[in-house]
Design a protein around this motif. Structure first.
Motif, PDB file in Angstrom:
ATOM      1  N   ASN A   1       0.824  -1.217   0.000  1.00 34.15           N
ATOM      2  CA  ASN A   1       0.000   0.000   0.000  1.00 34.15           C
ATOM      3  C   ASN A   1       0.859   1.268   0.000  1.00 34.15           C
ATOM      4  N   TRP A   2       2.041   1.216   0.659  1.00 29.02           N
ATOM      5  CA  TRP A   2       2.904   2.408   0.679  1.00 29.02           C
ATOM      6  C   TRP A   2       3.451   2.707  -0.709  1.00 29.02           C
ATOM      7  N   LYS A   3       3.757   1.654  -1.460  1.00 26.60           N
ATOM      8  CA  LYS A   3       4.261   1.868  -2.820  1.00 26.60           C
ATOM      9  C   LYS A   3       3.151   2.386  -3.729  1.00 26.60           C
ATOM     10  N   MET A   4       1.938   1.948  -3.488  1.00 30.83           N
ATOM     11  CA  MET A   4       0.814   2.487  -4.253  1.00 30.83           C
ATOM     12  C   MET A   4       0.612   3.964  -3.920  1.00 30.83           C
ATOM     13  N   ALA A   5       0.727   4.296  -2.637  1.00 31.70           N
ATOM     14  CA  ALA A   5       0.627   5.704  -2.236  1.00 31.70           C
ATOM     15  C   ALA A   5       1.724   6.522  -2.902  1.00 31.70           C
ATOM     16  N   TYR A   6       2.929   5.957  -3.000  1.00 36.07           N
ATOM     17  CA  TYR A   6       4.039   6.611  -3.710  1.00 36.07           C
ATOM     18  C   TYR A   6       3.633   6.932  -5.147  1.00 36.07           C
ATOM     19  N   ASP A   7       2.983   5.969  -5.801  1.00 33.66           N
ATOM     20  CA  ASP A   7       2.568   6.169  -7.199  1.00 33.66           C
ATOM     21  C   ASP A   7       1.528   7.276  -7.322  1.00 33.66           C
ATOM     22  N   TRP A   8       0.630   7.385  -6.339  1.00 32.83           N
ATOM     23  CA  TRP A   8      -0.361   8.464  -6.385  1.00 32.83           C
ATOM     24  C   TRP A   8       0.313   9.823  -6.244  1.00 32.83           C
TER      25      TRP A   8
ATOM     26  N   LEU B   1       8.253   5.724   0.587  1.00 31.08           N
ATOM     27  CA  LEU B   1       9.276   4.677   0.525  1.00 31.08           C
ATOM     28  C   LEU B   1       9.874   4.422   1.908  1.00 31.08           C
ATOM     29  N   ARG B   2      10.058   5.481   2.667  1.00 33.04           N
ATOM     30  CA  ARG B   2      10.534   5.314   4.045  1.00 33.04           C
ATOM     31  C   ARG B   2       9.536   4.492   4.853  1.00 33.04           C
ATOM     32  N   ASN B   3       8.245   4.822   4.696  1.00 33.39           N
ATOM     33  CA  ASN B   3       7.204   4.090   5.427  1.00 33.39           C
ATOM     34  C   ASN B   3       7.133   2.633   4.971  1.00 33.39           C
ATOM     35  N   GLN B   4       7.317   2.407   3.676  1.00 39.66           N
ATOM     36  CA  GLN B   4       7.306   1.044   3.164  1.00 39.66           C
ATOM     37  C   GLN B   4       8.435   0.218   3.781  1.00 39.66           C
ATOM     38  N   ALA B   5       9.630   0.788   3.798  1.00 39.20           N
ATOM     39  CA  ALA B   5      10.773   0.068   4.356  1.00 39.20           C
ATOM     40  C   ALA B   5      10.575  -0.230   5.838  1.00 39.20           C
ATOM     41  N   ALA B   6      10.053   0.747   6.578  1.00 39.53           N
ATOM     42  CA  ALA B   6       9.836   0.555   8.013  1.00 39.53           C
ATOM     43  C   ALA B   6       8.794  -0.525   8.266  1.00 39.53           C
ATOM     44  N   SER B   7       7.702  -0.527   7.477  1.00 39.62           N
ATOM     45  CA  SER B   7       6.656  -1.535   7.659  1.00 39.62           C
ATOM     46  C   SER B   7       7.168  -2.926   7.318  1.00 39.62           C
ATOM     47  N   LEU B   8       7.901  -3.055   6.216  1.00 39.31           N
ATOM     48  CA  LEU B   8       8.441  -4.359   5.835  1.00 39.31           C
ATOM     49  C   LEU B   8       9.420  -4.875   6.873  1.00 39.31           C
TER      50      LEU B   8
ATOM     51  N   GLU C   1       7.577  -6.226   9.839  1.00 40.79           N
ATOM     52  CA  GLU C   1       6.786  -7.424   9.548  1.00 40.79           C
ATOM     53  C   GLU C   1       7.651  -8.639   9.225  1.00 40.79           C
ATOM     54  N   PHE C   2       8.769  -8.423   8.521  1.00 37.90           N
ATOM     55  CA  PHE C   2       9.576  -9.536   8.034  1.00 37.90           C
ATOM     56  C   PHE C   2      11.027  -9.463   8.501  1.00 37.90           C
ATOM     57  N   ARG C   3      11.285  -8.648   9.501  1.00 37.48           N
ATOM     58  CA  ARG C   3      12.662  -8.408   9.939  1.00 37.48           C
ATOM     59  C   ARG C   3      13.445  -7.739   8.826  1.00 37.48           C
ATOM     60  N   THR C   4      14.553  -8.306   8.406  1.00 42.74           N
ATOM     61  CA  THR C   4      15.353  -7.621   7.391  1.00 42.74           C
ATOM     62  C   THR C   4      15.977  -8.633   6.433  1.00 42.74           C
ATOM     63  N   ASN C   5      16.146  -8.210   5.199  1.00 38.75           N
ATOM     64  CA  ASN C   5      16.877  -9.000   4.210  1.00 38.75           C
ATOM     65  C   ASN C   5      17.344  -8.054   3.111  1.00 38.75           C
ATOM     66  N   ASP C   6      17.880  -8.601   2.046  1.00 39.69           N
ATOM     67  CA  ASP C   6      18.437  -7.759   0.990  1.00 39.69           C
ATOM     68  C   ASP C   6      17.371  -6.921   0.297  1.00 39.69           C
ATOM     69  N   VAL C   7      16.164  -7.479   0.172  1.00 40.48           N
ATOM     70  CA  VAL C   7      15.090  -6.743  -0.502  1.00 40.48           C
ATOM     71  C   VAL C   7      14.697  -5.515   0.302  1.00 40.48           C
ATOM     72  N   ILE C   8      14.538  -5.689   1.611  1.00 37.44           N
ATOM     73  CA  ILE C   8      14.169  -4.559   2.461  1.00 37.44           C
ATOM     74  C   ILE C   8      15.291  -3.529   2.495  1.00 37.44           C
ATOM     75  N   GLN C   9      16.530  -3.999   2.511  1.00 39.42           N
ATOM     76  CA  GLN C   9      17.664  -3.072   2.482  1.00 39.42           C
ATOM     77  C   GLN C   9      17.663  -2.256   1.194  1.00 39.42           C
ATOM     78  N   GLU C  10      17.253  -2.889   0.101  1.00 38.58           N
ATOM     79  CA  GLU C  10      17.171  -2.176  -1.173  1.00 38.58           C
ATOM     80  C   GLU C  10      16.100  -1.081  -1.125  1.00 38.58           C
ATOM     81  N   VAL C  11      14.990  -1.376  -0.454  1.00 40.14           N
ATOM     82  CA  VAL C  11      13.938  -0.367  -0.306  1.00 40.14           C
ATOM     83  C   VAL C  11      14.459   0.810   0.517  1.00 40.14           C
ATOM     84  N   TRP C  12      15.196   0.507   1.599  1.00 39.81           N
ATOM     85  CA  TRP C  12      15.788   1.568   2.417  1.00 39.81           C
ATOM     86  C   TRP C  12      16.763   2.412   1.589  1.00 39.81           C
ATOM     87  N   ASN C  13      17.552   1.770   0.747  1.00 36.89           N
ATOM     88  CA  ASN C  13      18.511   2.506  -0.084  1.00 36.89           C
ATOM     89  C   ASN C  13      17.798   3.414  -1.084  1.00 36.89           C
ATOM     90  N   THR C  14      16.706   2.906  -1.663  1.00 35.54           N
ATOM     91  CA  THR C  14      15.931   3.718  -2.604  1.00 35.54           C
ATOM     92  C   THR C  14      15.312   4.916  -1.900  1.00 35.54           C
TER      93      THR C  14
END
Length: 293
Positions: A217-224, A254-261, A264-277
């Motif tokens: 939902n945060w990425k959809m909000a980003y698109d809006w 994007l900040r909110n998306q990274a924080a929510s992920l 919910e899922f702790r951390t991995n490379d995908v979430i780190q990529e969202v934080w970098n973006t």
């Protein structure tokens, strides 16, 4: 003698009004198109101005019959009718009579489809006021979606107004991602295929989909919010908020998306990529020249 003079004056007035209707009809005549939908006649000057500045639904296929009927029924007293309906809406909200409030606001959008505040008010009523009346979070999610869907119905009437897309970004991001039921709401949002297919007319569902976590939902909000910026920068639409807030909303998602992920899922490379973006976009925001407070 006086009676005859008054009678003749009335005849002259009526004839003058009739004559004035001729040039008025000429400057107001709508555009005509051929079988290939190509413009044969651009129409009168007033019609061209309405089409250029999108002041009305000038094309026949864009006209809402119910809306036009409501306007005609007001007999030229649309302002009075709108004020009365707003007073009724305030009273219904005060008494928490949500059904009556919804009916009143639906009448308002028929009379004033180009008034953004009506769409915002009714969407807030659905997503915030009515949704909390239910104990089941699934019913609450249903009404949150109804508020978002309602806002999209107002886009064709207010296509160049970024306040519509700003509101859609806010409702999609904050109501789903920050409410007390955010864990359930975000989980339901990920798997809500019907909702995403319905949004396809406005936003490509693949743009806010990740293979690891599904739709976000945060990425959809980003698109809006990205669409809001596009309206202002590329389509020269009016900007209704200062630069600081207007350009801050997009990277914030994007900040909110990274924080929510991460929660919910702790951390991995995908979430780190969202934080970098998110970090990259915040840096770009910080370097942007701000012209309006």
């Amino acid at each position: 003698m006086n009676y005859s003079s008054a009678f003749y004056r009335k005849i002259i007035y009526i004839a003058a009004i009739g004559l004035l209707l001729i040039p008025l009809s000429l400057v107001s005549r709508p555009a005509t198109r051929d079988g290939n939908n190509d413009v044969k006649d651009a129409g009168g000057q007033l019609s061209q101005l309405r089409d250029e500045y999108e002041l009305s639904q000038a094309k026949l296929m864009e006209i809402d019959p119910a809306s036009e009927t409501m306007k005609l029924a007001s007999l030229g007293l649309r302002g009075v009718a709108v004020n009365m309906l707003w007073m009724q809406a305030m009273e219904h909200k005060k008494k928490e009579n949500w059904d009556a409030l919804a009916s009143t606001l639906n009448a308002l959008i028929k009379i004033q489809p180009n008034f953004v505040k009506v769409w915002e008010y009714q969407a807030h009523n659905m997503s915030y006021n009515i949704s909390v009346e239910f104990d089941d979070y699934e019913y609450r999610y249903h009404w949150v979606k109804k508020g978002i869907d309602f806002l999209t119905e107002g886009i064709p009437y207010n296509y160049r107004d970024h306040r519509m897309t700003d509101n859609l970004g806010f409702f999609t991001g904050m109501k789903i991602g920050r409410s007390d039921e955010r864990v359930q709401f975000r989980r339901m949002f990920r798997g809500d295929t019907e909702f995403h297919e319905g949004m396809d007319e406005w936003i490509d569902p693949d743009s806010y989909f990740t293979r690891e976590y599904g739709h976000d939902n945060w990425k959809m909000a980003y698109d809006w919010y990205d669409r809001s910026i596009d309206l202002v920068e590329r389509e020269s639409a009016p900007q209704y908020s200062g630069d600081i807030m207007f350009y801050m909303r997009r990277p914030a998602q994007l900040r909110n998306q990274a924080a929510s992920l991460q929660s919910e899922f702790r951390t991995n490379d995908v979430i780190q990529e969202v934080w970098n973006t998110a970090n990259k976009e915040w840096l770009e925001y910080g370097q942007q020249q701000i012209g309006r407070a």
